[in-house]
Design an enzyme around this catalytic site. Structure first.
Site, short mmCIF file in Angstrom:
data_model
loop_
_atom_site.label_atom_id
_atom_site.label_comp_id
_atom_site.label_asym_id
_atom_site.label_seq_id
_atom_site.Cartn_x
_atom_site.Cartn_y
_atom_site.Cartn_z
N ASN A 98 0.85 -1.19 0.00
CA ASN A 98 0.00 0.00 0.00
C ASN A 98 0.88 1.23 0.00
O ASN A 98 2.08 1.16 0.26
CB ASN A 98 -0.93 -0.01 1.22
CG ASN A 98 -0.16 0.20 2.50
OD1 ASN A 98 0.38 1.27 2.76
ND2 ASN A 98 -0.07 -0.84 3.33
N LYS A 102 16.94 1.34 -17.92
CA LYS A 102 18.14 2.03 -17.45
C LYS A 102 18.19 2.04 -15.92
O LYS A 102 17.14 1.93 -15.27
CB LYS A 102 18.14 3.48 -17.96
CG LYS A 102 18.31 3.57 -19.48
CD LYS A 102 18.10 4.98 -19.96
CE LYS A 102 19.36 5.82 -19.81
NZ LYS A 102 19.18 7.16 -20.42
N LYS A 129 1.71 2.52 16.75
CA LYS A 129 2.31 3.66 16.05
C LYS A 129 1.24 4.67 15.67
O LYS A 129 0.12 4.29 15.36
CB LYS A 129 3.02 3.17 14.79
CG LYS A 129 3.79 4.26 14.05
CD LYS A 129 4.71 3.67 12.99
CE LYS A 129 4.01 3.48 11.67
NZ LYS A 129 4.91 2.86 10.67
N LYS A 140 0.57 8.71 13.61
CA LYS A 140 1.08 9.72 12.72
C LYS A 140 1.30 11.02 13.48
O LYS A 140 0.51 11.37 14.38
CB LYS A 140 0.09 9.97 11.58
CG LYS A 140 -0.20 8.74 10.75
CD LYS A 140 1.06 8.21 10.09
CE LYS A 140 0.77 7.00 9.23
NZ LYS A 140 2.03 6.43 8.68
N ASP A 189 5.33 8.60 13.40
CA ASP A 189 5.67 8.55 11.98
C ASP A 189 5.32 9.88 11.32
O ASP A 189 4.17 10.31 11.34
CB ASP A 189 4.89 7.41 11.32
CG ASP A 189 5.25 7.19 9.86
OD1 ASP A 189 6.11 7.92 9.34
OD2 ASP A 189 4.66 6.28 9.24
N GLU A 249 9.93 8.10 13.04
CA GLU A 249 9.97 7.48 11.70
C GLU A 249 9.89 8.47 10.55
O GLU A 249 9.11 9.41 10.58
CB GLU A 249 8.80 6.49 11.59
CG GLU A 249 8.65 5.86 10.20
CD GLU A 249 7.59 4.77 10.16
OE1 GLU A 249 7.33 4.13 11.19
OE2 GLU A 249 7.00 4.56 9.09
N GLU A 305 10.83 3.10 3.99
CA GLU A 305 9.67 2.55 3.27
C GLU A 305 9.51 3.16 1.89
O GLU A 305 8.82 2.59 1.06
CB GLU A 305 8.38 2.74 4.09
CG GLU A 305 7.93 4.18 4.19
CD GLU A 305 6.60 4.33 4.94
OE1 GLU A 305 6.57 4.10 6.15
OE2 GLU A 305 5.60 4.67 4.29
N ASP A 331 10.16 -1.96 2.06
CA ASP A 331 9.03 -2.86 1.84
C ASP A 331 9.34 -3.70 0.59
O ASP A 331 9.39 -3.16 -0.52
CB ASP A 331 7.76 -2.01 1.63
CG ASP A 331 6.50 -2.83 1.40
OD1 ASP A 331 6.61 -4.01 1.01
OD2 ASP A 331 5.40 -2.28 1.60
N HIS A 335 7.86 -2.06 6.09
CA HIS A 335 6.58 -1.36 5.93
C HIS A 335 5.58 -2.31 5.26
O HIS A 335 5.96 -3.24 4.55
CB HIS A 335 6.82 -0.15 5.03
CG HIS A 335 5.60 0.43 4.39
ND1 HIS A 335 5.13 0.01 3.16
CD2 HIS A 335 4.75 1.40 4.80
CE1 HIS A 335 4.04 0.71 2.84
NE2 HIS A 335 3.79 1.55 3.82
N GLU A 364 5.30 -4.68 10.06
CA GLU A 364 4.23 -3.74 10.38
C GLU A 364 2.87 -4.44 10.30
O GLU A 364 2.74 -5.51 9.71
CB GLU A 364 4.27 -2.57 9.38
CG GLU A 364 3.35 -1.43 9.72
CD GLU A 364 3.64 -0.17 8.89
OE1 GLU A 364 4.25 -0.29 7.82
OE2 GLU A 364 3.25 0.92 9.34
#
Ligand SMILES: [Mg+2]
Length: 388
Positions: free
Chosen positions: A53, A99, A180, A182, A212, A238, A264, A291, A321, A340
């Site tokens: 996600n 590339k 956790k 935000k 985070d 984080e 992440e 991740d 993550h 997580e």
């Protein structure tokens, strides 16, 4: 063993939540099904993948570049010496004429395909991925359970401190002991009130709370918040600045004494190596959150693990993550520090097996062959519709 067909689609994983940078109102996700010519109980063995996600679906790249190149590869060239499917061999084919650098969405498309190939290979071997992987790329004795923490504490319209506390209490009731939230989506004063409200729910133990920033802060704000939150003794601080601003991270690490976590939004070996070279990350306390689903898959993640080892890092400092089953297997097999978890969010793709029980912030794995999407009923229904 031959790949017969590859099917690609998109599922919405939208939500009303918001972090310091984005809202998730239009978040979606690529899914793929790789159908093999191996038959079990009258049905072909099929490998499934999805793109974690946080990054949008990558269907265009899958349809125009990755899938045709995989189907163009000689079937034998994807097999190891013992005649079994070796997903790491797909890399050179799907990355033909690409590339270096600029990893972005391409690494997401390759990651989806890589996940499906690992699911398929371990299903054909009739083993859960973590055992299959431990035998081939680990030490043969995988962890039987994996540390998980509950990631939530998003901003949402009308969400009060009490709502935030209730959310965290639900995580504790579900068996998580580390949570956790935000920060960085409002001002420092309000964020400190939010942090203290959650610490209260944790019986005053701030070492069980991670925060985070989702890459929002400039250096001055990173240091200002760092000074304000350091006395709490949090689990980690984080993704404080832009994921590619290694100098910012290095300067922060000279001032903030607690653990820092990031990675992440680093999608390649080269980016992860630059973080280790220039980001001031400290192997005795910090965490790497790359991740595998977003960063060219497990094939690239194995290279990242080798790089970390060369730089003196333990695999236990890695906690990916994403909160998905793929990383759960990888964590058990490669003896990472954990994984997580987003209880209830990013459905139908996210989370673990339907019957999975979290106890003291650890979750076990099942014996379902492959990644185990079949024991996640709502998601399996969507995946099956891709090819039936
Ligand atoms: Mg994060």
């Amino acid at each position: 063993m031959k790949i017969i067909s590859v099917h690609e689609g998109v599922v919405p994983i939208s939500s009303s939540i918001r972090n310091a940078w984005i809202d998730f109102s239009s978040m979606d996700c690529s899914i793929v099904a790789v159908v093999s010519d191996v038959m079990r109980d009258g049905e072909p063995v099929v490998g499934y993948g999805f793109n974690s996600n946080g990054r949008y679906s990558a269907g265009e790249i899958l349809r125009r570049r990755i899938i045709p190149r995989l189907l163009d590869a000689e079937p034998e060239s994807l097999l190891s010496e013992d005649g079994q499917l070796d997903p790491t061999r797909a890399w050179d084919f799907v990355m033909k004429n690409e590339k270096p650098g600029g990893h972005g969405e391409r690494s997401v498309a390759v990651g989806v395909m890589d996940m499906a190939l690992f699911d398929l290979a371990s299903k054909i071997a009739e083993q859960p991925l973590y055992r299959w992987l431990s035998d081939r790329h680990g030490d043969g004795t995988p962890d039987e359970k994996v540390f998980v923490y509950a990631a939530g504490g998003y901003y949402a319209p009308g969400k009060t401190l009490r709502d935030l506390q209730d959310e965290m209490k639900r995580f504790l009731d579900q068996g998580y002991s580390v949570v956790k939230m935000k920060i960085g989506g409002t001002d420092l004063h309000q964020d400190l009130a939010r942090i203290e409200a959650v610490i209260e729910v944790l019986d005053g133990d701030a070492s069980r709370l991670a925060v985070d920033v989702n890459g929002r802060f400039d250096l001055a704000t990173a240091l200002e918040y760092g000074r304000a939150i350091e006395p709490y003794g949090l689990f980690w601080y984080e993704e404080v600045g832009d994921p590619l601003d290694y100098q910012l991270n290095a300067t922060l690490s000279e001032h903030y004494r607690g653990p820092i976590a990031t990675g992440e939004n680093l999608f390649s070996l080269q980016d992860a190596r630059n973080l280790i070279r220039y980001g001031g990350m400290r192997p005795d306390r910090d965490y790497i959150q790359v991740d595998p689903a977003l960063s060219y898959g497990l094939t690239e993640y194995l290279r990242i693990q080798d790089m970390l080892k060369q730089h003196g890092w333990s695999s236990r400092r890695c906690i990916p993550h994403g909160g998905h089953q793929f990383s759960l297997h990888i964590a058990a097999a490669l003896k990472l520090g954990g994984n997580e978890s987003y209880p209830g969010e990013f459905q139908p793709t996210g989370g673990f097996a339907d019957g999975a029980v979290v106890q003291d912030s650890y979750v076990g794995l099942t014996d379902t062959p492959g990644i185990g999407f079949e024991s996640k009923a709502a998601f399996y229904k969507v995946l099956r519709e891709l090819h039936t």
